[in-house]
Scaffold this motif. Structure first.
Motif, PDB file in Angstrom:
ATOM      1  N   TRP A  26       0.815  -1.203   0.072  1.00 50.55           N
ATOM      2  CA  TRP A  26       0.007   0.005   0.029  1.00 50.55           C
ATOM      3  C   TRP A  26       0.965   1.265   0.101  1.00 50.55           C
ATOM      4  O   TRP A  26       1.900   1.244   0.751  1.00 50.55           O
ATOM      5  CB  TRP A  26      -0.921  -0.058   1.247  1.00 50.55           C
ATOM      6  N   ASN A  27       0.562   2.338  -0.765  1.00 55.61           N
ATOM      7  CA  ASN A  27       1.210   3.488  -0.765  1.00 55.61           C
ATOM      8  C   ASN A  27       0.148   4.570  -1.022  1.00 55.61           C
ATOM      9  O   ASN A  27      -0.201   4.732  -2.190  1.00 55.61           O
ATOM     10  CB  ASN A  27       2.417   3.741  -1.738  1.00 55.61           C
ATOM     11  N   GLY A  28       0.062   5.326   0.052  1.00 54.20           N
ATOM     12  CA  GLY A  28      -1.109   6.695  -0.259  1.00 54.20           C
ATOM     13  C   GLY A  28      -0.326   8.056  -0.530  1.00 54.20           C
ATOM     14  O   GLY A  28      -1.031   8.881  -0.851  1.00 54.20           O
ATOM     15  N   HIS A  57      -9.617   6.142   0.680  1.00 50.26           N
ATOM     16  CA  HIS A  57      -8.436   7.023   0.554  1.00 50.26           C
ATOM     17  C   HIS A  57      -7.669   7.276  -0.585  1.00 50.26           C
ATOM     18  O   HIS A  57      -6.630   8.040  -0.664  1.00 50.26           O
ATOM     19  CB  HIS A  57      -7.597   6.781   1.923  1.00 50.26           C
ATOM     20  N   TRP A  58      -8.028   6.362  -1.434  1.00 50.55           N
ATOM     21  CA  TRP A  58      -7.347   6.520  -2.885  1.00 50.55           C
ATOM     22  C   TRP A  58      -5.821   6.023  -2.875  1.00 50.55           C
ATOM     23  O   TRP A  58      -4.972   6.686  -3.346  1.00 50.55           O
ATOM     24  CB  TRP A  58      -7.607   8.037  -3.813  1.00 50.55           C
ATOM     25  N   ASP A  71     -11.239  -8.049  -3.372  1.00 58.76           N
ATOM     26  CA  ASP A  71     -10.536  -8.244  -2.176  1.00 58.76           C
ATOM     27  C   ASP A  71      -9.565  -6.772  -1.525  1.00 58.76           C
ATOM     28  O   ASP A  71      -9.883  -6.689  -0.497  1.00 58.76           O
ATOM     29  CB  ASP A  71      -9.547  -9.278  -2.235  1.00 58.76           C
ATOM     30  N   VAL A  72      -9.237  -6.361  -2.618  1.00 59.86           N
ATOM     31  CA  VAL A  72      -8.421  -5.185  -2.387  1.00 59.86           C
ATOM     32  C   VAL A  72      -9.268  -3.905  -1.827  1.00 59.86           C
ATOM     33  O   VAL A  72      -9.236  -3.323  -0.931  1.00 59.86           O
ATOM     34  CB  VAL A  72      -7.605  -4.530  -3.483  1.00 59.86           C
ATOM     35  N   LEU A  73     -10.386  -3.921  -2.793  1.00 57.15           N
ATOM     36  CA  LEU A  73     -11.421  -2.804  -2.010  1.00 57.15           C
ATOM     37  C   LEU A  73     -11.879  -3.185  -0.920  1.00 57.15           C
ATOM     38  O   LEU A  73     -12.046  -1.935   0.127  1.00 57.15           O
ATOM     39  CB  LEU A  73     -12.602  -3.030  -3.162  1.00 57.15           C
ATOM     40  N   GLU A  74     -12.068  -4.126  -0.369  1.00 57.83           N
ATOM     41  CA  GLU A  74     -12.553  -4.472   1.085  1.00 57.83           C
ATOM     42  C   GLU A  74     -11.533  -4.421   2.089  1.00 57.83           C
ATOM     43  O   GLU A  74     -11.852  -3.667   3.072  1.00 57.83           O
ATOM     44  CB  GLU A  74     -12.958  -6.236   1.109  1.00 57.83           C
ATOM     45  N   LEU A  75     -10.489  -4.616   1.587  1.00 58.68           N
ATOM     46  CA  LEU A  75      -8.948  -4.202   2.733  1.00 58.68           C
ATOM     47  C   LEU A  75      -8.817  -2.679   2.670  1.00 58.68           C
ATOM     48  O   LEU A  75      -8.618  -2.297   3.906  1.00 58.68           O
ATOM     49  CB  LEU A  75      -7.827  -4.858   2.030  1.00 58.68           C
ATOM     50  N   ALA A  76      -8.989  -2.122   1.761  1.00 63.59           N
ATOM     51  CA  ALA A  76      -8.888  -0.682   1.770  1.00 63.59           C
ATOM     52  C   ALA A  76      -9.940  -0.068   2.664  1.00 63.59           C
ATOM     53  O   ALA A  76      -9.725   1.035   3.555  1.00 63.59           O
ATOM     54  CB  ALA A  76      -9.202  -0.037   0.316  1.00 63.59           C
ATOM     55  N   GLN A  77     -11.209  -0.619   2.577  1.00 62.37           N
ATOM     56  CA  GLN A  77     -12.327  -0.194   3.406  1.00 62.37           C
ATOM     57  C   GLN A  77     -12.056  -0.248   4.983  1.00 62.37           C
ATOM     58  O   GLN A  77     -12.138   0.559   5.867  1.00 62.37           O
ATOM     59  CB  GLN A  77     -13.464  -0.826   2.977  1.00 62.37           C
ATOM     60  N   ARG A  79      -8.937  -0.711   6.073  1.00 63.14           N
ATOM     61  CA  ARG A  79      -7.574   0.059   6.308  1.00 63.14           C
ATOM     62  C   ARG A  79      -8.419   1.690   6.848  1.00 63.14           C
ATOM     63  O   ARG A  79      -8.006   2.288   7.791  1.00 63.14           O
ATOM     64  CB  ARG A  79      -6.541   0.186   5.321  1.00 63.14           C
ATOM     65  N   ALA A  80      -9.427   2.144   5.918  1.00 68.84           N
ATOM     66  CA  ALA A  80      -9.874   3.213   6.329  1.00 68.84           C
ATOM     67  C   ALA A  80     -10.594   3.362   7.570  1.00 68.84           C
ATOM     68  O   ALA A  80     -10.486   4.366   8.279  1.00 68.84           O
ATOM     69  CB  ALA A  80     -10.853   3.691   5.017  1.00 68.84           C
ATOM     70  N   GLU A  81     -11.271   2.354   7.929  1.00 63.74           N
ATOM     71  CA  GLU A  81     -12.165   2.349   9.260  1.00 63.74           C
ATOM     72  C   GLU A  81     -11.183   2.158  10.454  1.00 63.74           C
ATOM     73  O   GLU A  81     -11.391   2.886  11.567  1.00 63.74           O
ATOM     74  CB  GLU A  81     -12.935   1.144   9.343  1.00 63.74           C
ATOM     75  N   GLU A  82      -9.908   1.723  10.251  1.00 61.19           N
ATOM     76  CA  GLU A  82      -9.037   1.491  11.207  1.00 61.19           C
ATOM     77  C   GLU A  82      -7.928   2.911  11.384  1.00 61.19           C
ATOM     78  O   GLU A  82      -7.104   2.888  12.327  1.00 61.19           O
ATOM     79  CB  GLU A  82      -8.293   0.242  11.341  1.00 61.19           C
ATOM     80  N   SER A  83      -8.163   3.704  10.446  1.00 60.52           N
ATOM     81  CA  SER A  83      -7.066   4.756  10.407  1.00 60.52           C
ATOM     82  C   SER A  83      -7.715   5.966  10.923  1.00 60.52           C
ATOM     83  O   SER A  83      -8.734   6.110  11.359  1.00 60.52           O
ATOM     84  CB  SER A  83      -6.709   5.135   8.998  1.00 60.52           C
TER      85      SER A  83
END
Length: 85
Positions: A26-28, A57-58, A71-77, A79-83
């Motif tokens: 991941w790289n934001g 968070h793009w 899967d990646v979309l679910e993981l991104a969501q 990650r956003a909830e935990e950030s």
């Protein structure tokens, strides 16, 4: 230093480590112009990688075939909830 050399020096090792450990990097903060260089470098190192910029968070996700786009979309969501963003 050009963008590809910058990606090699500053991003490649972390990307390889995360891909080896988790199958995903991941790289934001990577620029859109630099992401292609990192993808090329990973391919030059023998990795078959997909890359997408995913909401909410793009972040850019560089991932192996162990993951689908869904899967990646679910993981991104998650990650956003935990950030703290």
């Amino acid at each position: 230093m050009n963008l590809k050399e910058n990606a090699r020096e500053h991003l490649l090792d972390a990307a390889i480590n995360d891909i080896e450990e988790n199958g995903i990097y991941w790289n934001g903060s990577i620029s859109r112009s630099q992401r292609g260089h990192l993808l090329t470098l990973l391919e030059e190192h023998g990795y078959e990688i997909s890359m997408n910029e995913v909401p909410p968070h793009w972040e850019h996700a560089f991932y192996t075939s162990a993951y689908s786009y869904d899967d990646v979309l679910e993981l991104a969501q998650k990650r956003a909830e935990e950030s703290d963003w």
